[in-house]
Each structure stands twice: as C-alpha cells, then as structure tokens.
Design a protein around this motif. Structure first.
Motif, PDB file in Angstrom:
ATOM      1  N   LEU A 116      18.180  82.121 -19.169  1.00 32.09           N
ATOM      2  CA  LEU A 116      19.289  81.780 -18.272  1.00 32.09           C
ATOM      3  C   LEU A 116      19.620  82.935 -17.326  1.00 32.09           C
ATOM      4  O   LEU A 116      19.926  82.724 -16.153  1.00 32.09           O
ATOM      5  CB  LEU A 116      20.525  81.401 -19.085  1.00 32.09           C
ATOM      6  CG  LEU A 116      20.466  80.048 -19.801  1.00 32.09           C
ATOM      7  CD1 LEU A 116      21.677  79.879 -20.707  1.00 32.09           C
ATOM      8  CD2 LEU A 116      20.372  78.913 -18.792  1.00 32.09           C
ATOM      9  N   LEU A 117      19.572  84.156 -17.843  1.00 33.83           N
ATOM     10  CA  LEU A 117      19.882  85.315 -17.000  1.00 33.83           C
ATOM     11  C   LEU A 117      18.818  85.563 -15.939  1.00 33.83           C
ATOM     12  O   LEU A 117      19.132  86.007 -14.834  1.00 33.83           O
ATOM     13  CB  LEU A 117      20.016  86.575 -17.870  1.00 33.83           C
ATOM     14  CG  LEU A 117      21.281  86.692 -18.701  1.00 33.83           C
ATOM     15  CD1 LEU A 117      21.216  87.944 -19.572  1.00 33.83           C
ATOM     16  CD2 LEU A 117      22.508  86.738 -17.812  1.00 33.83           C
ATOM     17  N   LEU A 118      17.564  85.281 -16.279  1.00 34.30           N
ATOM     18  CA  LEU A 118      16.470  85.663 -15.390  1.00 34.30           C
ATOM     19  C   LEU A 118      15.953  84.533 -14.510  1.00 34.30           C
ATOM     20  O   LEU A 118      15.150  84.767 -13.619  1.00 34.30           O
ATOM     21  CB  LEU A 118      15.322  86.257 -16.211  1.00 34.30           C
ATOM     22  CG  LEU A 118      15.703  87.498 -17.029  1.00 34.30           C
ATOM     23  CD1 LEU A 118      14.506  88.022 -17.803  1.00 34.30           C
ATOM     24  CD2 LEU A 118      16.277  88.590 -16.131  1.00 34.30           C
ATOM     25  N   ASP A 119      16.399  83.320 -14.749  1.00 32.85           N
ATOM     26  CA  ASP A 119      15.961  82.188 -13.922  1.00 32.85           C
ATOM     27  C   ASP A 119      16.968  81.873 -12.825  1.00 32.85           C
ATOM     28  O   ASP A 119      17.429  80.745 -12.688  1.00 32.85           O
ATOM     29  CB  ASP A 119      15.723  80.945 -14.789  1.00 32.85           C
ATOM     30  CG  ASP A 119      14.401  80.996 -15.523  1.00 32.85           C
ATOM     31  OD1 ASP A 119      13.582  81.877 -15.212  1.00 32.85           O
ATOM     32  OD2 ASP A 119      14.188  80.161 -16.413  1.00 32.85           O
ATOM     33  N   GLY A 120      17.346  82.874 -12.075  1.00 33.47           N
ATOM     34  CA  GLY A 120      18.225  82.654 -10.933  1.00 33.47           C
ATOM     35  C   GLY A 120      19.695  82.680 -11.259  1.00 33.47           C
ATOM     36  O   GLY A 120      20.522  82.450 -10.384  1.00 33.47           O
ATOM     37  N   GLY A 121      20.049  82.971 -12.503  1.00 29.78           N
ATOM     38  CA  GLY A 121      21.456  82.990 -12.876  1.00 29.78           C
ATOM     39  C   GLY A 121      22.201  84.195 -12.345  1.00 29.78           C
ATOM     40  O   GLY A 121      23.411  84.140 -12.128  1.00 29.78           O
ATOM     41  N   VAL A 122      21.498  85.297 -12.143  1.00 29.49           N
ATOM     42  CA  VAL A 122      22.112  86.541 -11.683  1.00 29.49           C
ATOM     43  C   VAL A 122      21.198  87.162 -10.635  1.00 29.49           C
ATOM     44  O   VAL A 122      19.978  87.186 -10.804  1.00 29.49           O
ATOM     45  CB  VAL A 122      22.313  87.526 -12.863  1.00 29.49           C
ATOM     46  CG1 VAL A 122      22.888  88.839 -12.378  1.00 29.49           C
ATOM     47  CG2 VAL A 122      23.202  86.920 -13.932  1.00 29.49           C
ATOM     48  N   ASP A 123      21.766  87.664  -9.552  1.00 28.63           N
ATOM     49  CA  ASP A 123      20.976  88.279  -8.494  1.00 28.63           C
ATOM     50  C   ASP A 123      21.569  89.636  -8.121  1.00 28.63           C
ATOM     51  O   ASP A 123      22.733  89.693  -7.721  1.00 28.63           O
ATOM     52  CB  ASP A 123      20.942  87.361  -7.265  1.00 28.63           C
ATOM     53  CG  ASP A 123      19.994  87.872  -6.193  1.00 28.63           C
ATOM     54  OD1 ASP A 123      18.967  88.472  -6.569  1.00 28.63           O
ATOM     55  OD2 ASP A 123      20.294  87.685  -5.011  1.00 28.63           O
ATOM     56  N   PRO A 124      20.801  90.721  -8.259  1.00 25.29           N
ATOM     57  CA  PRO A 124      19.459  90.776  -8.824  1.00 25.29           C
ATOM     58  C   PRO A 124      19.506  90.637 -10.337  1.00 25.29           C
ATOM     59  O   PRO A 124      20.505  91.023 -10.957  1.00 25.29           O
ATOM     60  CB  PRO A 124      18.974  92.174  -8.417  1.00 25.29           C
ATOM     61  CG  PRO A 124      20.222  92.992  -8.340  1.00 25.29           C
ATOM     62  CD  PRO A 124      21.293  92.053  -7.857  1.00 25.29           C
ATOM     63  N   PRO A 125      18.447  90.087 -10.942  1.00 29.21           N
ATOM     64  CA  PRO A 125      18.473  89.904 -12.391  1.00 29.21           C
ATOM     65  C   PRO A 125      18.383  91.247 -13.121  1.00 29.21           C
ATOM     66  O   PRO A 125      17.718  92.169 -12.644  1.00 29.21           O
ATOM     67  CB  PRO A 125      17.228  89.055 -12.662  1.00 29.21           C
ATOM     68  CG  PRO A 125      16.327  89.305 -11.507  1.00 29.21           C
ATOM     69  CD  PRO A 125      17.214  89.592 -10.333  1.00 29.21           C
TER      70      PRO A 125
END
Length: 199
Positions: free
Chosen positions: A44-53
């Motif tokens: 969830l964090l790395l699939d577009g949930g946070v930018d930059p991850p």
C-alpha cells in the motif's frame, strides 16, 4: 518520526506525515501484525500511496522463504531478522536509506534455495527474456551483475568503466524496466532466468 501498533496504523502514519511534507526515509516493517500484515502494508505504501515512496526495511523473527519473496515483490528494499545486533540494524537502515538493497546473509541463502526448489521455470541458457527486450546488451549485462549483488563500484571494475558510468547504466536499467531499487532488480533477474541460483 513515528511508531505504529499494526500495519494499518503504519500506513496511516506514513500518509499523515507525507501530507505534512515529511515522508519518512525508511520504514521498519514487521511481517506479522494485526489488522494488516507488513507485506500488504508495504504494498500500500509503495503502490502510489505516498509520493515519494519511503524505503521499507522488513524486520521480523519469521524468516520463511515465502515472506521474504512476498516482501521483495511488494517493493521492500531490505529484509533483516529481528535477532540482528543493533549495529547491524543501524547499518541496514543506512544502506536502505541510501537506495541500496539489503538482505541478511542467511535470508539471501534461503531465498536462493527457494528459487532452486520452487522458482519459475528458467529460460534456456543464452536466451534473451522478452521482459528485457528494451535493454541494450550492455544494460542486460549490468542487470545481471546487479542481480548477482554487485555494487556500482564492483560493476565498474568488472566492466572496466568509471564508477559514474556504471551508475548511469544502472539508472537507465531501472528507468527502462520501471524498477524502484536494487531489490526489485534482483527479483527480476531471477524471475527472467538472467541470474541462476548457484550460477
């Protein structure tokens, strides 16, 4: 910057920090947690949930092969066992924060064994995997060396080029293949048969 009691809290905490402009550099993530396990939380964090991850370092007492593979597939940059000494943990955080991949030696050994026992069918020796068609022959060679765990300096030495040139090749490979970091490159190198366990 923050702590969480389970995977859902971890994702919410990172998103809350990111909304305030303070994305953590590294998230230590346990595999087994209530409500949401660490692998799904990592995804969830790395699939577009946070930018930059953020970079995710999975820290657990469970060294089961499936957890290692699933964590790397989810985008984790490192996997370390909880019994690791404090100095090793600090080193792991620094390595992952610097954009490198890190696997505890015993986990790397188990991951290789996992591929030998249950991994995908390997392409015939010398065959060029279709997923790597976008790469030049030199870039394919660079991906193979990354897959074998070589650093940029070691790749430069092997190819007899400047370290900055090796770094440029690695960056181009990551861009062309949509890879986030070296951990994903290692997984892809094995999945495509470019690197063979024990080879």
């Amino acid at each position: 910057m923050g702590t969480a009691g389970d995977g859902r809290e971890a994702v919410e905490a990172v998103r809350r920090l990111a909304a305030g402009g303070r994305v953590p550099d590294v998230v230590l993530m346990d595999v087994r947690m209530p409500r949401l396990d660490g692998i799904e939380a990592t995804r969830l964090l790395l699939d577009g949930g946070v930018d930059p991850p953020p970079r995710v370092l999975v820290l657990t007492t469970f060294d089961l092969d499936d957890h290692v593979y699933a964590a790397l597939r989810a985008g984790a940059s490192g996997f370390l066992l909880e019994h690791a000494p404090a100095a090793e943990l600090l080193h792991a955080v620094r390595v992952v924060a610097a954009g490198e991949a890190l696997l505890a030696p015993e986990i790397a050994s188990r991951l290789t064994s996992h591929y030998l026992a249950t991994g995908p069918a390997l392409a015939p020796a010398g065959a060029r995997p279709a997923r790597l068609a976008a790469l030049t022959p030199r870039e394919t060679e660079v991906l193979e060396l990354v897959g074998r765990g070589l650093s940029n300096a070691e790749i430069a030495d092997r190819l007899v080029v400047a370290e900055q040139t090796a770094k440029t090749h690695v960056s181009r490979v990551f861009i062309k293949l949509g890879l986030r970091d070296r951990a994903q490159a290692v997984v892809l190198a094995y999945e495509t048969g470019l690197v063979r366990p024990g080879g």
